[in-house]
Motif scaffolding. Structure first.
Motif, short mmCIF file in Angstrom:
data_model
loop_
_atom_site.label_atom_id
_atom_site.label_comp_id
_atom_site.label_asym_id
_atom_site.label_seq_id
_atom_site.Cartn_x
_atom_site.Cartn_y
_atom_site.Cartn_z
N LEU A 124 -9.98 -0.93 6.49
CA LEU A 124 -9.16 -0.62 5.32
C LEU A 124 -10.01 -0.25 4.11
O LEU A 124 -9.54 0.41 3.18
CB LEU A 124 -8.22 -1.79 4.99
N GLU B 156 -6.30 3.83 3.38
CA GLU B 156 -5.01 3.43 3.91
C GLU B 156 -4.87 3.74 5.40
O GLU B 156 -5.35 4.77 5.85
CB GLU B 156 -3.95 4.22 3.14
N ARG C 26 -3.20 -1.08 2.77
CA ARG C 26 -4.42 -0.76 2.03
C ARG C 26 -4.94 -2.04 1.41
O ARG C 26 -4.19 -3.02 1.26
CB ARG C 26 -4.14 0.27 0.94
#
Lengths: 220, 220
Positions: B32, B36, B78
């Motif tokens: 991450l 995203e 995210r």
DNA sequence: CAACTATTCAAGCAAATTCTTGACAATCAA
DNA sequence: TTGATTGTCAAGAATTTGCTTGAATAGTTG
């Protein structure tokens, strides 16, 4: 590319996470950030049995976060290096910013901080220059191991006795172990209740030292 | 002073530790940090079932480390903020310095790095000025989301095809996701085996971005 | 609408974690 | 040496974690 090898590497990283995955171990790291301590003293600080504390310390040791040395009868633990302190500081910052429960738990522990004025390191340095009184509200042994130059030692249980030493027209800046340490809050409240002017440093001594600012050692 | 209140506060801090207390979750954070991702893609990266990945993501979310948004029938996760990246970076550094098993696991995963030259950010910047070729050896989507200005995209599976594009007298600097990312290592080895000169950046793109250095977006 | 895709939820089981208790080991003091 | 102090080790019970499987939900597509 072996996916097991990647997993094994990240499992090693996770060992450090595991070390911080328990509230009692987090408390241990927090206390050790003030300096070396024996197992029994640590057990007292985190309100756990000596056996349990010893086992937690070994988890921390396996993750490389603490080291120990024997001194006579006792075994003294300390943080492995400054990076560990930095990690603990960052972890607390992330938790404060992102874990919703922190604020409630902090208020439960520290009381409402509404109306409790906090100042930054820079502001403290400025006020020191202007003759402000700086109180180190930690146990005397921690003060002796290192404190902000110019600060005087006022251990938690002596705050009441020392209120009258403060002239009405002098402002006190109190600090202790860190942002979530109760001692400075209690001292400021006691001083304000006694009609004096007082504020607390927003952080604690470890952050001051880690920032590379000057440190005095001994009883001054 | 209620010891339960103190314990409760540190238990909140420990939630963040728990989030990093599992190798699969650490891998998730690492991926991450590149940007995203949808759940299914993440599951593929960490070699786990979608259901399990979803549950790990929820542990991360409860610790405030990740946020999610729905886009069509997918849910994109995210990192919550830059501090989380900083925490992950510090945690890896502490593990690298203090957990003995990291070096062995890293060698197992990455191979022996003896003879694999690494350069720093500053050195890369200098060489860029001198006309060095910089390869971004990450999947194209990550390159497009952000890369070092002047770098060209050479996804892992295109490295072999692109070897001949490199003149003999030009040195390649390769980078990918971070210190423990295999792509750049593989690219450097392939280049050297093909008689070219090549080194890798010692860290990855997330560290470059976090350092506040310039970032280019898109296909250039 | 039905069929399909992406994700989450819930139940269940094996393994790990956390704390307790009591035994054991190392050091010191007399 | 004996007894007191300090810390570690080992075993066990309650709880939590990590993964699997299958069902449920949200959104898209035909």
């Amino acid at each position: 590319m072996a996916p097991e090898a990647k997993a094994a590497l990240f499992d090693q990283f996770a060992l450090v996470g595991k070390a911080f995955a328990n509230g009692r171990r987090a408390e241990l790291v927090d206390v050790l950030a003030q300096g070396e301590r024996a197992v029994e003293a640590l057990a007292g600080q985190i309100d756990q049995s000596v056996a349990n504390t010893s086992q937690h310390l070994q988890v921390l040791a396996r993750a490389g976060l603490v080291r120990s040395r024997r001194e006579g009868n006792r075994v003294l633990y300390r943080l492995a290096d400054e990076q560990v302190e930095a990690l603990w500081e960052t972890l607390r910052a992330v938790a404060t910013a992102n874990v919703s429960g922190v604020h409630q738990a902090a208020e439960e522990y520290l009381g409402d901080r509404e109306g409790l004025e906090q100042v930054s390191r820079d502001e403290l340095a400025r006020r020191l220059g202007e003759g402000a009184l700086v109180w180190d509200v930690r146990p005397a042994s921690e003060y002796e191991a290192g404190h902000i130059p110019g600060a005087i030692s006022v251990p938690p249980d002596e705050v009441q006795r020392r209120l009258d030493d403060v002239p009405d027209d002098v402002e006190v800046v109190a600090y202790c172990r860190g942002r979530f340490c109760v001692y400075a809050d209690a001292a400021v409240r006691a001083l304000v209740a006694a009609g004096r002017r007082a504020v607390r440093l927003d952080e604690g001594f470890p952050e001051w030292r880690r920032a590379g600012l000057p440190v005095a050692v001994g009883t001054d």
